[in-house]
Design an enzyme around this catalytic site. Structure first.
Site, PDB file in Angstrom:
ATOM      1  N   SER A  96     -33.374  27.990 -38.071  1.00 21.97           N
ATOM      2  CA  SER A  96     -32.637  27.801 -36.817  1.00 21.97           C
ATOM      3  C   SER A  96     -31.912  29.067 -36.403  1.00 21.97           C
ATOM      4  CB  SER A  96     -31.619  26.668 -36.978  1.00 21.97           C
ATOM      5  OG  SER A  96     -32.247  25.441 -37.247  1.00 21.97           O
ATOM      6  N   GLU A 101     -27.838  24.691 -39.356  1.00 21.50           N
ATOM      7  CA  GLU A 101     -27.297  23.720 -38.376  1.00 21.50           C
ATOM      8  C   GLU A 101     -27.936  22.347 -38.600  1.00 21.50           C
ATOM      9  OE1 GLU A 101     -28.856  22.360 -35.539  1.00 21.50           O
ATOM     10  OE2 GLU A 101     -30.752  23.437 -35.465  1.00 21.50           O
ATOM     11  N   PRO A 102     -27.127  21.290 -38.526  1.00 26.92           N
ATOM     12  CA  PRO A 102     -27.614  19.959 -38.903  1.00 26.92           C
ATOM     13  C   PRO A 102     -28.393  19.221 -37.818  1.00 26.92           C
ATOM     14  CG  PRO A 102     -25.280  19.847 -38.371  1.00 26.92           C
ATOM     15  CD  PRO A 102     -25.670  21.298 -38.265  1.00 26.92           C
ATOM     16  N   GLN A 136     -33.556  16.036 -34.703  1.00 28.72           N
ATOM     17  CA  GLN A 136     -34.588  16.329 -33.710  1.00 28.72           C
ATOM     18  C   GLN A 136     -35.986  16.198 -34.309  1.00 28.72           C
ATOM     19  OE1 GLN A 136     -33.000  20.186 -32.763  1.00 28.72           O
ATOM     20  NE2 GLN A 136     -32.047  19.480 -30.873  1.00 28.72           N
ATOM     21  N   THR A 176     -37.498  21.588 -28.755  1.00 29.21           N
ATOM     22  CA  THR A 176     -36.042  21.668 -28.635  1.00 29.21           C
ATOM     23  C   THR A 176     -35.690  22.864 -27.743  1.00 29.21           C
ATOM     24  OG1 THR A 176     -35.642  23.189 -30.491  1.00 29.21           O
ATOM     25  CG2 THR A 176     -35.941  20.844 -31.025  1.00 29.21           C
ATOM     26  N   CYS A 177     -34.389  23.126 -27.636  1.00 29.53           N
ATOM     27  CA  CYS A 177     -33.958  24.270 -26.826  1.00 29.53           C
ATOM     28  C   CYS A 177     -34.526  25.584 -27.354  1.00 29.53           C
ATOM     29  CB  CYS A 177     -32.432  24.366 -26.824  1.00 29.53           C
ATOM     30  SG  CYS A 177     -31.616  22.998 -25.995  1.00 29.53           S
ATOM     31  N   ASN A 178     -34.678  25.677 -28.670  1.00 34.49           N
ATOM     32  CA  ASN A 178     -35.037  26.952 -29.274  1.00 34.49           C
ATOM     33  C   ASN A 178     -36.449  27.017 -29.819  1.00 34.49           C
ATOM     34  OD1 ASN A 178     -32.538  28.216 -28.844  1.00 34.49           O
ATOM     35  ND2 ASN A 178     -31.658  27.165 -30.589  1.00 34.49           N
ATOM     36  N   ARG A 179     -37.201  25.927 -29.761  1.00 32.58           N
ATOM     37  CA  ARG A 179     -38.554  25.980 -30.320  1.00 32.58           C
ATOM     38  C   ARG A 179     -39.443  24.901 -29.718  1.00 32.58           C
ATOM     39  NH1 ARG A 179     -38.690  26.667 -35.422  1.00 32.58           N
ATOM     40  NH2 ARG A 179     -36.460  27.042 -35.655  1.00 32.58           N
ATOM     41  N   THR A 239     -25.589  17.953 -28.520  1.00 32.23           N
ATOM     42  CA  THR A 239     -24.986  19.282 -28.420  1.00 32.23           C
ATOM     43  C   THR A 239     -23.700  19.241 -27.609  1.00 32.23           C
ATOM     44  OG1 THR A 239     -27.152  20.336 -28.588  1.00 32.23           O
ATOM     45  CG2 THR A 239     -25.371  21.660 -27.670  1.00 32.23           C
TER      46      THR A 239
END
Length: 422
Positions: free
Chosen positions: A107, A112-113, A118, A49-52, A191
């Protein structure tokens, strides 16, 4: 078989490192198949994902070093470049980590849902690539159930907090009134849809949605009284935008410094607020050096996000209790797999004893023995064969003073104290 999780996220790695270790939709299946072909890897799922970026494996041999080497090789980077930013979890901690991730406890935005969707998508991709099996299948289904319970039984998701919400909150701080502003949203994923929803709720003047697939852009724009354009049309419309929020899966930037500079000239240098949520970045970092362009990345949103977390901290503690309980529940199932093989072996051994004794009893009947004598022989033989080894081992444990083994035998066989004739 061992469970291993190897990954990096917004807490452990800066954006430029995360950009180099992502798995876009165009390479994820090839990556899964490449990983599953490595010696020792029985099952694999990749969450990116964007963060992981996280790799979940069921291994019959090997461990962190082998998976780290594969990750480096696949992305063409030196292991020394990425290794300092990686974390790894095994078995119980791997289970616990996935439950925390899917429930939103790990997160950037607590609770956050979007992450659950994802995780589900990552698992479905792995299933379609045939790189999952019994172990990861059970783990991820267990995870979905626990994440749902966390959502139902706690207030972890009651406040509308997300990266998209944080972006819109920051826009409202810069433009106190959004009714006269125009927002350009680049992308049409979840998003961006959330950002559009939040902007619409706060009375944004106009919404423009730009996407590679124009039909998808139209579908999203129609929900919020906006209009759609193709990505190639952005230069013609960028000057209209007071707010730009971008989140695509493009491996290359979709907005360059020159395009933004031209738009600012057309705007006569009215400020433009820009949020780049994508990883890899959609907007060239040099844009942040332009006067009147205020560029924020996902990492810059952390302060805004922190302000919206306080109400979720108590819910997070409750969620952690649920996760800890269900981690042990899954580990119990995992341990039971070892017992299943032992039970099957013991049953096969007992059946062999039975068949041998039954064959001898049938021969006695054929040779003229009465049914009563044959049955007594059968019962006596089976009883002796089944009890011989356990009795020998218990007697030896007593002789050797292995009290713990005697206690285990008592628990296993549920031996009753007292006179059996009563």
């Amino acid at each position: 078989m061992a469970l291993l999780t190897l990954g990096l996220n917004h807490k452990t790695a800066p954006l430029d490192i995360r950009e180099r270790i992502t798995f876009g939709p165009d390479i994820i299946v090839a990556a899964l198949r490449s990983l599953s072909e490595r010696p020792g890897v029985d099952e694999a799922t990749i969450l990116s994902t964007c963060n992981r970026t996280e790799i979940y494996c069921a291994l019959n041999q090997g461990g962190r070093q082998e998976i780290c080497q594969w990750l480096s090789d696949f992305h063409g980077v030196e292991p020394e470049t990425v290794s300092p930013y990686l974390y790894d979890h095994e078995n119980r901690e791997s289970v616990r980590h996935l439950l925390r991730v899917a429930s939103g406890l790990d997160s950037m935005v607590l609770g956050e849902p979007q992450i659950l969707g994802q995780v589900k998508s990552a698992f479905q991709t792995a299933c379609d690539a045939t790189t999952t099996g019994k172990l990861l299948g059970r783990l991820f289904q267990h995870t979905f159930s626990v994440a749902k319970q966390v959502r139902t039984d706690t207030a972890i998701g009651h406040s509308p907090v997300s990266v998209a919400f944080a972006a819109v909150s920051l826009a409202r701080q810069i433009f106190s009134d959004l009714t006269n502003q125009t927002a350009l949203l680049i992308g049409a994923g979840e998003t961006i849809e959330l950002a559009a929803r939040h902007l619409h709720q706060h009375g944004i003047g106009r919404i423009i949605v730009a996407n590679r697939t124009l039909e998808r852009a139209h579908t999203l724009a129609n929900q919020f009284d906006g209009y759609a354009i193709a990505l190639t049309e952005i230069p013609s419309h960028l000057a209209e935008a007071d707010i730009v929020i971008s989140s695509t899966a493009s491996p290359l930037p979709v907005l360059g410094k020159g395009t933004v500079e031209s738009a600012l000239k057309k705007r006569k240098h009215q400020p433009m607020f820009m949020v780049d949520i994508a990883v890899p970045r959609d907007i060239e970092s040099e844009v942040g050096n332009l006067n009147d362009a205020y560029l924020y990345t996902v990492d810059d949103l952390q302060e805004v996000i922190d302000e919206n977390l306080r109400s979720r901290l108590e819910a997070a503690e409750q969620a952690q209790e649920i996760i800890d309980f269900h981690t042990e529940e899954f580990m119990g199932w995992l341990r039971s797999l070892d017992a299943v093989g032992m039970i099957q072996d013991y049953r096969r051994q007992a059946e062999c004893m039975r068949d041998e004794a039954l064959d001898r009893a049938m021969k006695q009947l054929t040779n003229g023995k009465s049914p009563e004598e044959a049955l007594q022989f059968l019962a006596h033989t089976i009883t002796n064969k089944l009890l011989h080894t356990p009795s020998t081992q218990i007697r030896q444990a007593g002789f050797d003073g292995h009290i713990e083994l005697l206690e285990a035998a008592n628990t296993l066989f549920q031996i009753k104290d007292g006179d059996s004739s009563k």
